[in-house]
Design an enzyme around this catalytic site. Sequence first.
Site, short mmCIF file in Angstrom:
data_model
loop_
_atom_site.label_atom_id
_atom_site.label_comp_id
_atom_site.label_asym_id
_atom_site.label_seq_id
_atom_site.Cartn_x
_atom_site.Cartn_y
_atom_site.Cartn_z
N ASP A 177 0.90 -1.15 0.00
CA ASP A 177 0.00 0.00 0.00
C ASP A 177 0.94 1.20 0.00
OD1 ASP A 177 -1.53 2.20 0.63
OD2 ASP A 177 -2.94 1.04 1.81
N HIS A 178 1.08 1.82 -1.18
CA HIS A 178 2.17 2.79 -1.30
C HIS A 178 1.98 4.00 -0.37
CE1 HIS A 178 -0.63 4.44 -4.29
NE2 HIS A 178 -0.08 5.59 -4.02
N HIS A 240 -6.08 2.41 1.44
CA HIS A 240 -5.32 3.59 1.85
C HIS A 240 -5.92 4.32 3.06
CE1 HIS A 240 -3.33 2.83 -1.85
NE2 HIS A 240 -4.21 3.40 -2.63
P1 NAP Z 1 -0.93 -2.00 -17.24
O1 NAP Z 1 -0.32 -0.70 -17.63
O2 NAP Z 1 -2.21 -2.41 -17.87
O3 NAP Z 1 0.17 -3.12 -17.50
C1 NAP Z 1 -0.15 -4.48 -17.46
C2 NAP Z 1 1.10 -5.31 -17.62
O4 NAP Z 1 0.72 -6.66 -17.52
C3 NAP Z 1 1.82 -5.16 -18.96
O5 NAP Z 1 3.21 -5.15 -18.73
C4 NAP Z 1 1.41 -6.41 -19.71
O6 NAP Z 1 2.38 -6.90 -20.61
C5 NAP Z 1 1.34 -7.38 -18.58
N1 NAP Z 1 0.53 -8.54 -18.97
C6 NAP Z 1 -0.74 -8.56 -19.41
N2 NAP Z 1 -1.10 -9.83 -19.69
C7 NAP Z 1 -0.04 -10.60 -19.41
C8 NAP Z 1 0.21 -12.00 -19.48
N3 NAP Z 1 -0.72 -12.86 -19.90
N4 NAP Z 1 1.41 -12.44 -19.09
C9 NAP Z 1 2.37 -11.59 -18.66
N5 NAP Z 1 2.20 -10.27 -18.58
C10 NAP Z 1 1.00 -9.78 -18.95
O7 NAP Z 1 -1.17 -2.07 -15.66
P2 NAP Z 1 -0.57 -1.12 -14.50
O8 NAP Z 1 -1.33 0.15 -14.47
O9 NAP Z 1 0.89 -1.05 -14.62
O10 NAP Z 1 -1.01 -1.92 -13.19
C11 NAP Z 1 -0.39 -3.13 -12.79
C12 NAP Z 1 -0.92 -3.53 -11.42
O11 NAP Z 1 -0.58 -2.54 -10.47
C13 NAP Z 1 -2.44 -3.68 -11.33
O12 NAP Z 1 -2.72 -4.68 -10.39
C14 NAP Z 1 -2.89 -2.34 -10.79
O13 NAP Z 1 -4.12 -2.43 -10.11
C15 NAP Z 1 -1.76 -2.05 -9.83
N6 NAP Z 1 -1.56 -0.63 -9.55
C16 NAP Z 1 -1.22 0.22 -10.56
C17 NAP Z 1 -1.01 1.55 -10.25
C18 NAP Z 1 -0.61 2.53 -11.32
O14 NAP Z 1 -0.33 3.68 -10.96
N7 NAP Z 1 -0.56 2.13 -12.58
C19 NAP Z 1 -1.15 2.02 -8.92
C20 NAP Z 1 -1.48 1.10 -7.93
C21 NAP Z 1 -1.68 -0.23 -8.25
P3 NAP Z 1 2.26 -6.66 -22.19
O15 NAP Z 1 2.44 -5.18 -22.33
O16 NAP Z 1 3.36 -7.45 -22.79
O17 NAP Z 1 0.88 -7.12 -22.57
#
Ligand code: NAP
Length: 490
Positions: A177-178, A240
């Site tokens: 939880d950042h 949070h």
């Molecule tokens: P995102 O931009 O949609 O990125 C998803 C990632 O998952 C991509 O690298 C994608 O790879 C990979 N992926 C998808 N299908 C896959 C598979 N079958 N096998 C391996 N890799 C796969 O998501 P995000 O925003 O970074 O969020 C990631 C996680 O962090 C989520 O759980 C989100 O709730 C959490 N989170 C994110 C934030 C934020 O600020 N973004 C904040 C808090 C929490 P490809 O590109 O190769 O498809």
Amino acid sequence: MASRVIEVDPFDLIVFGATGDLAHRKLLPALYHRDCDGQLPDEARIIACARRDLEPGKYREWAEESVREHVGDLDETVFKRFLERIDYLAVDAGADKGWQDLAGVLAERPDVVRAFYLAVSPDFFGPICERIGAHDLVTDTTRVVIEKPIGKDGASAKKLNDTVGEVFREDQIFRIDHYLGKETVQNLMALRFANALFEPLWNSAHIDHVQITVAESLGVEGRAGYYDTAGALRDMVQNHLLQLLCLVAMEPPESMDADSVRDEKLKVLKALMPLDPETVEKRTVRGQYRAGASAGGAVSGYLEELGRTDSVTETFVAIKSEIANWRWSGVPFYLRTGKRLAARVSEIVVQFRPIPHSIFDGEAGSINANRLVIRLQPNEGVRMQIMIKDPGPGGMRLREVPLDMSFAEAFKVRNPDAYERLIMDVIRGNQTLFMRRDEVDAAWAWVDPILECWAQAKDAPKGYTSGTWGPSASIALIERDGRTWFEDMI
Ligand code: NAP
């Protein structure tokens, strides 16, 4: 003033979702900063994994772009070294592709700390852990980091935790939880437990109420699809805001040891007064933003952004919560969070009770009760509102002034991002700032009945104009108690 940096043990950090937004915006810049400060040993490796086929060199080009974009001025020598630490493997979270390659790369260094960071959709948490287990990739010093959301409710969180728990011991699981990695949040513990001043006053005899606000000025942007399945209560309050509430309300832990702190947080979560259908109606407000204005000009409403008219997902929530224990009986904790609000600000306000008797005559003016404001973002810092005498010979006039400490100004150092601290804690194996399973369960146990009541409710969330502080019902929620939301310092 430079802060002390302790080099961590050699590690392999395996980032699943390495091509995603979180990795590019937060994880890579955080790791670069740690490298800059000399915290990464020469043997630290970053193994970036995602689904798509990419040459490692191509991935490094991307990584270079995002770090340059998010960090600004770089130390080119460190940056070259940093990029050399990064490898890329195409590994499919939901199929066999790439797992043998990953196992081969990890087998080169079985003795270093191994940390799997799951920066992927939560649907993949279970499948990735199962494959990590099936390929026998868990050593004694292996850890796994999972991002929010941990489930959609208590039942799905339990299922997920069970799956992860089949592969990893609880002391290997880092539920991130950042908010807990923010400097000010840790400072809350320093403020409370490294000063004699506050703790004697930190109870219902001296504190009138507490407000916790996490306000965002942006809307759902490109995330409407995900957001519509979550809403503000799941996305922000369950994790949070409740974690912040715990740190304000917990008893002094025995030590900073992870379980001592988490035991005390758990007690707070368990002492939260449950809300039933009647109290949900009186003590919670759901809102959804409509068209309005933000700093950038006119903006559309949530439903238009979503492209549907039937969504009842809340983009705003306000809750009057209470903690049923000796310390806090009768002290409301007002929680509020939302998107497209008037400002981007996260603050904890501790409102003390008024003085019991005034010795000053009417000429002196009114006497405001003291207020401690802990600002998480922007401009992390702590401020105490106190009454003083207005300077000059014009008699005794009282005035409220802030005793103000902005960390950026006070320490003249870069304020590290929460992820920097948290990733290094993972490598060190320090779980103090991560959620233990029973905390997650207890938080859902409090949130689930609210979700159920809302699901049964006939009414939709109350609309609010973008760029305001939410629906008027939120103001009524606190003003019914003769109090008001603090927005004056924003
Ligand atoms: P995102 O931009 O949609 O990125 C998803 C990632 O998952 C991509 O690298 C994608 O790879 C990979 N992926 C998808 N299908 C896959 C598979 N079958 N096998 C391996 N890799 C796969 O998501 P995000 O925003 O970074 O969020 C990631 C996680 O962090 C989520 O759980 C989100 O709730 C959490 N989170 C994110 C934030 C934020 O600020 N973004 C904040 C808090 C929490 P490809 O590109 O190769 O498809």
